[in-house]
Write an enzyme that holds these catalytic residues in place. Structure first.
Site, short mmCIF file in Angstrom:
data_model
loop_
_atom_site.label_atom_id
_atom_site.label_comp_id
_atom_site.label_asym_id
_atom_site.label_seq_id
_atom_site.Cartn_x
_atom_site.Cartn_y
_atom_site.Cartn_z
CE1 TYR A 206 -3.75 -2.40 0.89
CE2 TYR A 206 -2.27 -3.25 2.57
CZ TYR A 206 -3.42 -3.37 1.82
OH TYR A 206 -4.24 -4.44 2.01
NE ARG B 8 -2.28 0.17 5.48
CZ ARG B 8 -3.06 0.43 4.43
NH1 ARG B 8 -2.81 1.43 3.61
NH2 ARG B 8 -4.09 -0.36 4.17
CG ASP C 231 -4.79 -15.52 4.47
OD1 ASP C 231 -5.41 -14.83 3.64
OD2 ASP C 231 -4.33 -15.07 5.54
CE LYS D 152 -4.36 -7.07 6.18
NZ LYS D 152 -3.14 -7.28 5.52
#
Ligand code: PLP
Ligand code: SF4
Length: 347
Positions: free
Chosen positions: A91, A94, A271, A315
């Site tokens: 991202y 971050r 996951d 996510k």
């Protein structure tokens, strides 16, 4: 009395906790995926209870040897987003900083199980410096997330120096630590650790916890030490079949989390980590569970149900969805009791 972490089938056999047949099976699994169970967690396990929620999370099972074709070595796609060793930059604002590849326990459903483990290597001092340089040279990085492995098992001097280095980077707004230590190895949290985390920038802690039974007295007091020190706390929970996939367990868990001054943050859909299909629910089941909580328990107790899209695409929240778009900017919105209402209302 000092006790050690349980790391092998032989340790379990020596403690008379498994049969020799079970030990052979466990040994087979441990060759693939590391095992570690802290004394605190061992103490919570009822070995006479086959469905014990702590045992299921940490004691290896031969079900893990059932690897499905869709289960990937890098289920959340960290590798394509690794510009330098130890950094995952997926991202814009971050990054993950992975300084260490060991954990106090090895969760049998871990999404990083291919890279964490007793023989996993951490960053060398030079590699750590290069990772910090990457952060220093990228002004768009607003948040640094220490993860791994579990950063809270770093030595205090090491943790201190990393936090200090990050605190000194002007463009870094906040530091976040992802950890299981306050719950699984609470003895590591003391005033000294709390002081290390008190720097000029906010240090958030995201605590991984999956079942109410994990909240032992010592875990609760470790969490209180952090909360009293002013560390904002959030939680991450993995939705796990046979462990927490029922509304009653999730209600107790999220209430306990809030009672311990932690804000539930994410409920992760399982996951595609290797050998974890026996833990995975369907998305439909996850959505039904979230629906069962909405309206019934406090909004503070509601996490966001998220999926880490395989391949490294990020996510996203995966519902449930209460809104249905109609024509002319009209919507149907469902209330917590499943009644649909037109929005804006028509008179
Ligand atoms: C999960 C994750 C984050 C943090 O995401 P948030 O939604 O901010 O909690 C950051 N980077 C990577 C690579 C991640 O997997
Ligand atoms: S603590 Fe986190 S990284 Fe470590 S084994 Fe468990 S899920 Fe994986």
């Amino acid at each position: 009395m000092h006790q050690d972490t349980t790391r092998t089938a032989q340790d379990l056999l020596d403690a008379d906790l498994v049969s020799s047949e079970q030990a052979v099976a466990i040994d087979q699994v441990v060759k693939e995926f590391s095992m570690a169970v802290t004394p605190d967690m061992m103490e919570l396990i009822d070995f006479n209870e086959p469905a014990d929620p702590i045992a299921q999370q940490f004691i290896p099972s031969t079900k893990e040897l059932n690897i499905l074709p869709e289960e990937l070595a890098d289920p959340i796609g960290d590798f394509p987003h690794t510009p330098v060793k130890g950094i995952v930059h997926r991202y814009p604002d971050r990054v993950l900083l992975k300084t260490i590849h060991v954990c106090p326990v090895y969760c049998r459903f871990c999404f990083r199980r291919e890279v964490v483990g007793n023989d996993g290597e951490g960053l060398s001092p030079q590699e750590l410096e290069s990772a910090l340089d990457y952060i220093r040279n990228h002004p768009e990085i607003w948040e640094v997330i220490l993860t791994g492995g579990d950063p809270m098992i770093l030595s205090k001097p090491k943790l201190h120096s990393i936090i200090q280095a990050l605190d000194q980077v002007d463009h870094v707004g906040i530091i976040r630590i992802h950890t299981r230590v306050p719950v699984v190895d609470p003895g590591r949290i003391d005033q000294e650790v709390a002081q290390i985390l008190r720097v000029s920038k906010p240090v958030y802690m995201a605590i991984h916890t999956n079942h109410p039974k994990e909240f032992s007295e010592t875990a609760c007091s470790a969490i209180a030490t952090l909360a009293d020190a002013g560390i904002p706390l959030v939680s991450q929970t993995v939705l796990l079949k046979g462990i927490n996939n029922d509304p009653e367990t999730l209600t107790r868990l999220f209430r306990l989390i809030v009672r311990n001054r932690i804000k539930p943050y994410y409920l992760h859909h399982g996951d595609f980590a290797k050998g974890t299909s026996h833990f995975r629910t369907t998305i439909q089941e996850g959505q039904a569970l979230m629906r069962a909580l909405r309206g019934k328990i406090s909004g503070l107790c509601q996490p966001t149900y998220v999926l880490d899209i395989p391949g490294g695409y990020g996510k996203v929240p995966i519902g449930p969805n209460y809104l249905q778009k109609q024509e002319d900017n009209q919507y149907y919105v469902e209330d917590p009791w499943s009644q649909a209402h037109l929005y804006p209302p028509k008179d």
